[in-house]
Design a protein around this motif. Sequence first.
Motif, PDB file in Angstrom:
ATOM      1  N   PHE A   7       0.829  -1.207   0.000  1.00 57.31           N
ATOM      2  CA  PHE A   7       0.000   0.000   0.000  1.00 57.31           C
ATOM      3  C   PHE A   7       0.867   1.261   0.000  1.00 57.31           C
ATOM      4  N   VAL A   8       1.889   1.274   0.828  1.00 53.53           N
ATOM      5  CA  VAL A   8       2.791   2.434   0.898  1.00 53.53           C
ATOM      6  C   VAL A   8       3.523   2.612  -0.430  1.00 53.53           C
ATOM      7  N   LEU A   9       3.952   1.521  -1.042  1.00 51.03           N
ATOM      8  CA  LEU A   9       4.646   1.589  -2.324  1.00 51.03           C
ATOM      9  C   LEU A   9       3.735   2.143  -3.424  1.00 51.03           C
ATOM     10  N   ILE A  10       2.514   1.663  -3.499  1.00 52.42           N
ATOM     11  CA  ILE A  10       1.565   2.136  -4.515  1.00 52.42           C
ATOM     12  C   ILE A  10       1.200   3.592  -4.253  1.00 52.42           C
ATOM     13  N   PHE A  11       0.945   3.945  -3.014  1.00 49.67           N
ATOM     14  CA  PHE A  11       0.606   5.325  -2.670  1.00 49.67           C
ATOM     15  C   PHE A  11       1.765   6.267  -3.004  1.00 49.67           C
ATOM     16  N   GLY A  12       2.979   5.844  -2.711  1.00 58.70           N
ATOM     17  CA  GLY A  12       4.159   6.647  -3.038  1.00 58.70           C
ATOM     18  C   GLY A  12       4.311   6.834  -4.540  1.00 58.70           C
ATOM     19  N   ALA A  13       4.042   5.786  -5.310  1.00 58.34           N
ATOM     20  CA  ALA A  13       4.127   5.884  -6.770  1.00 58.34           C
ATOM     21  C   ALA A  13       3.086   6.849  -7.308  1.00 58.34           C
ATOM     22  N   ILE A  14       1.889   6.807  -6.780  1.00 57.25           N
ATOM     23  CA  ILE A  14       0.827   7.720  -7.212  1.00 57.25           C
ATOM     24  C   ILE A  14       1.207   9.165  -6.893  1.00 57.25           C
ATOM     25  N   ILE A  15       1.751   9.400  -5.717  1.00 61.71           N
ATOM     26  CA  ILE A  15       2.179  10.740  -5.330  1.00 61.71           C
ATOM     27  C   ILE A  15       3.297  11.232  -6.249  1.00 61.71           C
ATOM     28  N   MET A  16       4.258  10.372  -6.566  1.00 63.14           N
ATOM     29  CA  MET A  16       5.366  10.757  -7.445  1.00 63.14           C
ATOM     30  C   MET A  16       4.871  11.094  -8.854  1.00 63.14           C
ATOM     31  N   ILE A  17       3.924  10.326  -9.366  1.00 59.80           N
ATOM     32  CA  ILE A  17       3.378  10.594 -10.695  1.00 59.80           C
ATOM     33  C   ILE A  17       2.606  11.905 -10.696  1.00 59.80           C
ATOM     34  N   ALA A  18       1.804  12.131  -9.658  1.00 61.63           N
ATOM     35  CA  ALA A  18       1.064  13.392  -9.573  1.00 61.63           C
ATOM     36  C   ALA A  18       2.015  14.580  -9.460  1.00 61.63           C
ATOM     37  N   LEU A  19       3.072  14.432  -8.687  1.00 61.06           N
ATOM     38  CA  LEU A  19       4.061  15.497  -8.558  1.00 61.06           C
ATOM     39  C   LEU A  19       4.761  15.755  -9.890  1.00 61.06           C
ATOM     40  N   GLN A  20       5.057  14.683 -10.631  1.00 60.78           N
ATOM     41  CA  GLN A  20       5.706  14.846 -11.926  1.00 60.78           C
ATOM     42  C   GLN A  20       4.791  15.585 -12.909  1.00 60.78           C
ATOM     43  N   VAL A  21       3.513  15.268 -12.918  1.00 60.67           N
ATOM     44  CA  VAL A  21       2.563  15.970 -13.787  1.00 60.67           C
ATOM     45  C   VAL A  21       2.497  17.441 -13.393  1.00 60.67           C
ATOM     46  N   PHE A  22       2.411  17.706 -12.106  1.00 60.25           N
ATOM     47  CA  PHE A  22       2.353  19.090 -11.622  1.00 60.25           C
ATOM     48  C   PHE A  22       3.597  19.875 -12.038  1.00 60.25           C
ATOM     49  N   LEU A  23       4.773  19.286 -11.849  1.00 56.11           N
ATOM     50  CA  LEU A  23       6.018  19.978 -12.187  1.00 56.11           C
ATOM     51  C   LEU A  23       6.180  20.141 -13.699  1.00 56.11           C
ATOM     52  N   SER A  24       5.702  19.177 -14.465  1.00 54.45           N
ATOM     53  CA  SER A  24       5.835  19.237 -15.919  1.00 54.45           C
ATOM     54  C   SER A  24       4.956  20.311 -16.534  1.00 54.45           C
ATOM     55  N   LEU A  25       3.883  20.677 -15.868  1.00 52.99           N
ATOM     56  CA  LEU A  25       2.970  21.679 -16.397  1.00 52.99           C
ATOM     57  C   LEU A  25       3.338  23.103 -15.985  1.00 52.99           C
ATOM     58  N   ARG A  26       4.428  23.271 -15.265  1.00 52.77           N
ATOM     59  CA  ARG A  26       4.873  24.614 -14.885  1.00 52.77           C
ATOM     60  C   ARG A  26       5.313  25.386 -16.130  1.00 52.77           C
ATOM     61  N   LYS A  27       5.383  26.690 -15.994  1.00 49.81           N
ATOM     62  CA  LYS A  27       5.764  27.542 -17.114  1.00 49.81           C
ATOM     63  C   LYS A  27       7.192  27.248 -17.576  1.00 49.81           C
ATOM     64  N   GLU A  79       3.972  18.529 -24.417  1.00 52.74           N
ATOM     65  CA  GLU A  79       3.328  18.556 -25.732  1.00 52.74           C
ATOM     66  C   GLU A  79       1.901  19.082 -25.624  1.00 52.74           C
ATOM     67  N   LYS A  80       1.196  18.622 -24.607  1.00 48.82           N
ATOM     68  CA  LYS A  80      -0.179  19.091 -24.387  1.00 48.82           C
ATOM     69  C   LYS A  80      -0.188  20.597 -24.117  1.00 48.82           C
ATOM     70  N   LYS A  81       0.762  21.053 -23.321  1.00 49.50           N
ATOM     71  CA  LYS A  81       0.833  22.476 -22.997  1.00 49.50           C
ATOM     72  C   LYS A  81       1.181  23.295 -24.236  1.00 49.50           C
ATOM     73  N   THR A  82       2.091  22.803 -25.060  1.00 50.15           N
ATOM     74  CA  THR A  82       2.478  23.507 -26.278  1.00 50.15           C
ATOM     75  C   THR A  82       1.302  23.618 -27.239  1.00 50.15           C
ATOM     76  N   LYS A  83       0.549  22.539 -27.397  1.00 52.12           N
ATOM     77  CA  LYS A  83      -0.629  22.582 -28.274  1.00 52.12           C
ATOM     78  C   LYS A  83      -1.646  23.592 -27.764  1.00 52.12           C
ATOM     79  N   LYS A  84      -1.861  23.631 -26.463  1.00 50.68           N
ATOM     80  CA  LYS A  84      -2.815  24.579 -25.889  1.00 50.68           C
ATOM     81  C   LYS A  84      -2.350  26.008 -26.130  1.00 50.68           C
ATOM     82  N   GLN A  85      -1.062  26.269 -25.984  1.00 50.41           N
ATOM     83  CA  GLN A  85      -0.534  27.613 -26.223  1.00 50.41           C
ATOM     84  C   GLN A  85      -0.699  28.012 -27.691  1.00 50.41           C
ATOM     85  N   GLN A  86      -0.494  27.081 -28.600  1.00 50.45           N
ATOM     86  CA  GLN A  86      -0.656  27.385 -30.015  1.00 50.45           C
ATOM     87  C   GLN A  86      -2.115  27.686 -30.354  1.00 50.45           C
ATOM     88  N   ILE A  87      -3.033  26.936 -29.773  1.00 50.35           N
ATOM     89  CA  ILE A  87      -4.451  27.184 -30.002  1.00 50.35           C
ATOM     90  C   ILE A  87      -4.854  28.544 -29.438  1.00 50.35           C
TER      91      ILE A  87
END
Length: 96
Positions: A7-27, A79-87
């Motif tokens: 449970f701790v391993l899966i929860f940690g992986a979910i937190i890391m993925i969410a953090l990576q998405v958050f950091l990747s969407l920064r300016k 890539e998603k952010k770049t497409k949104k900026q172009q639109i």
Amino acid sequence: MATMALFVLIFGAIIMIALQVFLSLRKSNWPGLVLPVICFICAFITVFSATTWEAAAASFFLSNLPTLLMLTIYFACREKKTKKQQIDKMNIQDLH
């Protein structure tokens, strides 16, 4: 006890993925590259604990799976952010 560790391993992986998405969407591009670099450094360190070349190669490959996952998330989000900026840019030009 093993279920709690899983449970701790899966929860940690979910937190890391969410953090990576958050950091990747920064300016800026750099925050999204922090976790992949950390994962790569950890994978590189595991090579030194191997006793044979085969074990070192296998350890390096398996330890870099999280790095590949983090980079995939990074490039998908950018890539998603770049497409949104172009639109948005096209919509602004259409208004003029």
